[in-house]
Design an enzyme around this catalytic site. Structure first.
Site, mmCIF file in Angstrom:
data_model
loop_
_atom_site.group_PDB
_atom_site.id
_atom_site.type_symbol
_atom_site.label_atom_id
_atom_site.label_comp_id
_atom_site.label_asym_id
_atom_site.label_seq_id
_atom_site.Cartn_x
_atom_site.Cartn_y
_atom_site.Cartn_z
ATOM 1 N N ASP A 21 0.823 -1.207 0.000
ATOM 2 C CA ASP A 21 0.000 0.000 0.000
ATOM 3 C C ASP A 21 0.856 1.256 0.000
ATOM 4 O O ASP A 21 0.452 2.289 -0.511
ATOM 5 C CB ASP A 21 -0.931 0.002 1.215
ATOM 6 C CG ASP A 21 -2.087 0.973 1.050
ATOM 7 O OD1 ASP A 21 -2.594 1.104 -0.075
ATOM 8 O OD2 ASP A 21 -2.483 1.601 2.043
ATOM 9 N N ASN A 60 -0.279 6.276 4.536
ATOM 10 C CA ASN A 60 -0.657 5.541 5.735
ATOM 11 C C ASN A 60 0.022 6.159 6.950
ATOM 12 O O ASN A 60 1.003 6.902 6.833
ATOM 13 C CB ASN A 60 -0.173 4.094 5.627
ATOM 14 C CG ASN A 60 -0.733 3.365 4.433
ATOM 15 O OD1 ASN A 60 -1.792 2.771 4.503
ATOM 16 N ND2 ASN A 60 -0.011 3.395 3.326
ATOM 17 N N HIS A 90 -5.194 5.969 7.327
ATOM 18 C CA HIS A 90 -4.410 6.955 6.588
ATOM 19 C C HIS A 90 -4.426 8.255 7.396
ATOM 20 O O HIS A 90 -5.394 8.550 8.103
ATOM 21 C CB HIS A 90 -4.975 7.167 5.191
ATOM 22 C CG HIS A 90 -4.716 6.014 4.269
ATOM 23 N ND1 HIS A 90 -3.894 6.105 3.167
ATOM 24 C CD2 HIS A 90 -5.148 4.723 4.296
ATOM 25 C CE1 HIS A 90 -3.834 4.932 2.556
ATOM 26 N NE2 HIS A 90 -4.605 4.083 3.220
ATOM 27 N N CYS A 120 -4.261 5.459 -2.121
ATOM 28 C CA CYS A 120 -5.055 4.604 -3.002
ATOM 29 C C CYS A 120 -5.127 5.239 -4.389
ATOM 30 O O CYS A 120 -5.548 6.404 -4.510
ATOM 31 C CB CYS A 120 -6.469 4.415 -2.441
ATOM 32 S SG CYS A 120 -7.554 3.466 -3.528
ATOM 33 N N HIS A 176 -6.792 -0.123 9.461
ATOM 34 C CA HIS A 176 -5.899 0.443 8.450
ATOM 35 C C HIS A 176 -6.225 1.937 8.343
ATOM 36 O O HIS A 176 -7.281 2.306 7.827
ATOM 37 C CB HIS A 176 -6.148 -0.264 7.108
ATOM 38 C CG HIS A 176 -5.306 0.216 5.977
ATOM 39 N ND1 HIS A 176 -4.152 -0.435 5.594
ATOM 40 C CD2 HIS A 176 -5.438 1.270 5.147
ATOM 41 C CE1 HIS A 176 -3.622 0.206 4.567
ATOM 42 N NE2 HIS A 176 -4.385 1.247 4.270
#
Length: 306
Positions: A12, A244, A204, A235, A202
């Site tokens: 990611d 992140n 950000h 993304c 998860h």
């Protein structure tokens, strides 16, 4: 208290970078992360190379990552073709994304939410039969760039169906970084009404709430937290989605709070420093700039595994 940190920088983190990172650099990054103590690493994505070109060398990366006892490598899988590649590449876990809103699901995976849940059921069955762990990540759990607010009821419906379909772990993703701690607690409580599976988050840091959200998730009962060494990521299909939360910044927060991670903080800084020159831009993470406090030395233990 302890928490499992899942490293997502190699997947990611790198998937949204404009610079093409070589296979050699990716493998060196993974090697440094494993040396820092990471035991779950989301190393690659098996998305179509035309849609996520930064992950086109997934098989080459997996062929060279260090195979260390206790280290598990995960690959992102969106469909059965991706699963075929993941199985052939020798991953230990698959992470399957189901996005919480119709518009984002179609942009991200070219399928409806119902189709994505149905696809997850097939992937989960095949993956578990092959002995792989299966995580479902519910993308845009806290908000959608196209449809706005996302209700907990919508998320819990997806979680329930995926739990019934064979998930081993549920991950709730704040894909665009809009969530706040109160929403983390609310959503965790709602999800706990439909499943007792291990819960992973998860986050950000798009609006600078990622670390507060991580701490809220920890105290709400999360078993795992995703993070990306250097704070890189985003993304490709979410406008303005930034990096992140950084592994080193998160681990500094956790260790100073008395939470054990088993990770070596100076080694994490070295891993992040290793990838920075490959990206031709400063890392978003803060700890590499400010430094560990107190500075690690022969007397202090701040820099050691927590």
């Amino acid at each position: 208290m302890e928490i499992d940190v899942v490293e997502v920088g190699p997947r990611d983190g790198l998937q949204n970078e404009p610079v093409t990172v070589s296979t050699d650099a990716k493998v060196a990054y993974v090697e440094a992360l494993v040396a820092a103590g990471l035991r779950r690493v989301e190393a690659v994505s098996f998305a179509h190379p035309g849609r996520v070109p930064q992950m086109a060398d997934a098989e080459a990366v997996m062929a060279r990552v260090p195979r260390v006892t206790g280290v598990r490598y995960a690959g992102l899988v969106l469909n059965e073709r991706g699963l075929d590649r993941a199985l052939a590449a020798g991953v230990d876990e698959v992470n399957v994304v189901v996005v919480a809103t119709e518009t984002f699901s179609r942009r991200n995976q070219n399928m409806s939410v119902r189709q994505a849940v149905d696809a997850f059921a097939v992937i989960a069955g095949r993956a578990r039969a092959a002995g792989l762990g299966v995580t479902v990540t519910v993308g845009a759990s806290f908000g959608c760039p196209f449809e706005g607010e996302v209700s907990p009821a919508r998320v819990t419906d997806i979680v329930r169906r995926c739990a019934d379909a064979g998930a081993d772990e549920i991950a709730l993703a704040d894909t665009i970084g809009v969530g706040v701690p109160a929403e983390v607690r609310l959503l965790t409580s709602a999800v706990r009404e439909v499943t007792d599976l291990p819960l992973r988050f998860h986050f950000h840091n798009t609006r600078n709430t990622g670390y507060a959200n991580a701490e809220a998730a920890l105290h709400a009962g999360a078993t795992s937290l995703d993070a990306s060494a250097g704070g890189i990521g985003g993304c490709p299909f979410a406008p303005a989605a930034t990096g992140n939360i950084a592994t080193e910044d998160l681990v500094y927060l956790l260790h100073r709070s008395g939470v054990r991670t088993g990770l070596d903080l100076p080694a994490l800084l070295r891993a992040a420093a290793l990838i920075e020159p490959e990206l031709d831009a400063p890392l978003p993470a803060q700890l590499g700039r400010a430094g560990i406090w107190p500075a690690p030395g022969p007397i202090g233990t701040t820099g050691s595994s927590g």
